[in-house]
Scaffold this motif. Structure first.
Motif: not given
Length: 86
Positions: A21-26, A66-69
């Motif tokens: 998910r974090a990769s997609r958002i980034a 994103s990862t932190y959240a």
């Protein structure tokens, strides 16, 4: 009565769904920000090592946020589940 120990930050941050998910958002947010912040240099071809580093950081920041959240949300859900079960 034993105390439940939550998984550590790194263990949660490296879970496949969190990383995916974090990769997609980034990718989405980083691309938009890279175009806004560095589009003129990309179009003109004026790309130096400094610009490449800044573009990499442009992708890294949304990944980290994103990862932190996600980790905070997972921890909150674990705590809630423990409260409801106990």
């Amino acid at each position: 009565m034993s105390e439940f120990q939550q998984p550590g930050f790194f263990a949660l941050a490296t879970r496949r769904p969190v990383m995916r998910r974090a990769s997609r958002i980034a990718l989405v947010v980083g691309t938009i920000l890279a175009i806004i912040n560095h589009g003129d240099r990309l179009i003109s071809g004026d790309i130096t090592g400094d610009v490449i580093m800044k573009i990499c950081m442009t992708y890294l920041v949304p990944y980290c946020v994103s990862t932190y959240a996600a980790v905070l949300t997972i921890r909150e859900r674990i705590a809630e589940d423990q409260q409801n079960a106990g």
